[in-house]
Design a protein around this motif. Structure first.
Motif, PDB file in Angstrom:
ATOM      1  N   LEU A  94       7.837 -10.645  -3.437  1.00 11.78           N
ATOM      2  CA  LEU A  94       8.383 -10.122  -3.874  1.00 11.78           C
ATOM      3  C   LEU A  94       9.614  -8.774  -3.766  1.00 11.78           C
ATOM      4  N   SER A 101       0.061   0.816 -15.809  1.00  9.38           N
ATOM      5  CA  SER A 101       1.749  -0.297 -15.694  1.00  9.38           C
ATOM      6  C   SER A 101       1.239  -0.851 -17.527  1.00  9.38           C
ATOM      7  N   ASP A 112       1.120  -4.250 -16.988  1.00  7.26           N
ATOM      8  CA  ASP A 112       2.006  -5.631 -17.593  1.00  7.26           C
ATOM      9  C   ASP A 112       2.352  -6.383 -16.158  1.00  7.26           C
ATOM     10  N   TYR A 113       1.499  -7.435 -15.943  1.00  4.92           N
ATOM     11  CA  TYR A 113       1.723  -7.763 -14.773  1.00  4.92           C
ATOM     12  C   TYR A 113       2.756  -8.081 -14.570  1.00  4.92           C
ATOM     13  N   TYR A 114       3.943  -8.528 -14.266  1.00  6.16           N
ATOM     14  CA  TYR A 114       4.195  -8.523 -13.884  1.00  6.16           C
ATOM     15  C   TYR A 114       4.815  -6.914 -13.065  1.00  6.16           C
ATOM     16  N   LYS A 115       5.480  -6.093 -13.745  1.00  2.71           N
ATOM     17  CA  LYS A 115       5.758  -4.721 -12.961  1.00  2.71           C
ATOM     18  C   LYS A 115       4.831  -4.826 -12.290  1.00  2.71           C
ATOM     19  N   SER A 165       4.075  -4.334  -4.036  1.00  2.96           N
ATOM     20  CA  SER A 165       5.586  -4.686  -3.906  1.00  2.96           C
ATOM     21  C   SER A 165       6.082  -3.765  -3.207  1.00  2.96           C
ATOM     22  N   LEU A 198       2.727  -7.037 -10.296  1.00  6.88           N
ATOM     23  CA  LEU A 198       2.964  -6.688  -9.022  1.00  6.88           C
ATOM     24  C   LEU A 198       4.250  -6.406  -8.366  1.00  6.88           C
ATOM     25  N   LEU A 199       5.864  -5.921  -9.137  1.00  6.17           N
ATOM     26  CA  LEU A 199       5.925  -5.240  -8.332  1.00  6.17           C
ATOM     27  C   LEU A 199       6.178  -3.453  -7.863  1.00  6.17           C
ATOM     28  N   ILE A 206      -4.655  -9.770 -10.468  1.00  5.32           N
ATOM     29  CA  ILE A 206      -4.307  -9.063 -10.522  1.00  5.32           C
ATOM     30  C   ILE A 206      -4.504  -7.681  -9.789  1.00  5.32           C
ATOM     31  N   GLY A 256      -3.116 -15.881  -9.398  1.00  6.35           N
ATOM     32  CA  GLY A 256      -2.028 -15.313 -10.202  1.00  6.35           C
ATOM     33  C   GLY A 256      -3.767 -13.939 -10.834  1.00  6.35           C
TER      34      GLY A 256
END
Length: 248
Positions: free
Chosen positions: A230, A212, A214-217, A223, A219-220, A182, A180
């Motif tokens: 993802l 960003s 934001d962690y999930y943003k 990707s 990752l996107l 980043i 996890g």
């Protein structure tokens, strides 16, 4: 069967014209022939290119193939034959722009150039030369045909094609195993991109990730540049998918 590309050919004949003074004050040499105006050749007409082109647009740059009733072989080869003007090396020419499926034979070219000069003298061109073009100091009439007209000169117009760069394959990166982190993911993705000669993309990706917040943003974003778990799957071929469906 391989599809043939369109061939672009320009048929050029030098324009002539007559300039009529508003005050009919020609130099002494022209006084007796004032009713015919001062004759101009293609070099002299080049000074009036803009106003001639504007008048030509008003008159209509017609496709002369719509009136052609000659050989069927010519009709099959020529897609269009649009009349316009062209300035070449400071000389103004009448120009018929041909779009062809394939080149004309010598006999077909001879037949078609005779048709073009006929249109210039008695058809399309006869109407255009009767139009009075207002210019500084007088009125201009322009002739696509004249008694000393030469055989049309033929020029092939090569269409410059801008080579498209093949889309580079996105390198693959597995997200699992980075705990996890980043920055670890971003670093590995950046290294992969640089190895794939995508240094600019690597810099752009890192900049976007850091902005960003934001962690999930993040990752996107990664990707988008490298293929991860993802990343969106490649578009499926609907026909193939339908074909492979089991019959019910």
């Amino acid at each position: 069967m391989e599809e043939k590309g369109t061939i672009h050919i320009h048929l050029l004949t030098e324009l002539t014209g007559n300039l009529y003074s508003e005050e009919s004050e020609w130099e002494e040499d022209w006084l007796e022939s004032d009713e015919y105006g001062m004759p101009l050749d293609g070099t002299e007409l080049a000074d009036y290119e803009e106003v001639i082109r504007e008048e030509l647009k008003r008159y209509g740059e017609d496709d002369l193939m719509q009136y052609f009733d000659g050989s069927e072989s010519i009709q099959g080869k020529i897609q269009s034959a649009v009349v316009t003007i062209e300035n070449k090396d400071g000389i103004l020419y009448g120009c018929t722009k041909l779009e062809l499926n394939e080149l004309l034979s010598q006999e077909e070219l001879q037949e078609f150039t005779e048709y073009i000069t006929g249109q210039y003298s008695d058809g399309w061109g006869e109407g255009f030369e009767q139009r009075d073009i207002k210019v500084d100091g007088g009125t201009l009439n322009v002739h696509f045909w004249h008694p000393d007209i030469e055989q049309p000169k033929m020029y092939e117009k090569k269409t410059e094609q801008i080579p498209t760069k093949p889309e580079k394959q996105r390198p693959k990166l597995q997200l699992l195993g980075h705990n996890g982190n980043i920055f670890s993911i971003m670093g590995d993705a950046s290294t992969l991109l640089k190895k794939n000669k995508q240094t600019a993309e690597a810099k752009e990706m890192c900049k976007r990730v850091l902005e960003s917040g934001d962690y999930y943003k993040a990752l996107l974003i990664i990707s988008e540049y490298v293929e991860t778990e993802l990343s969106p799957p490649p578009k499926e071929n609907k026909k193939t998918k339908k074909k492979n469906q089991p019959e019910r």
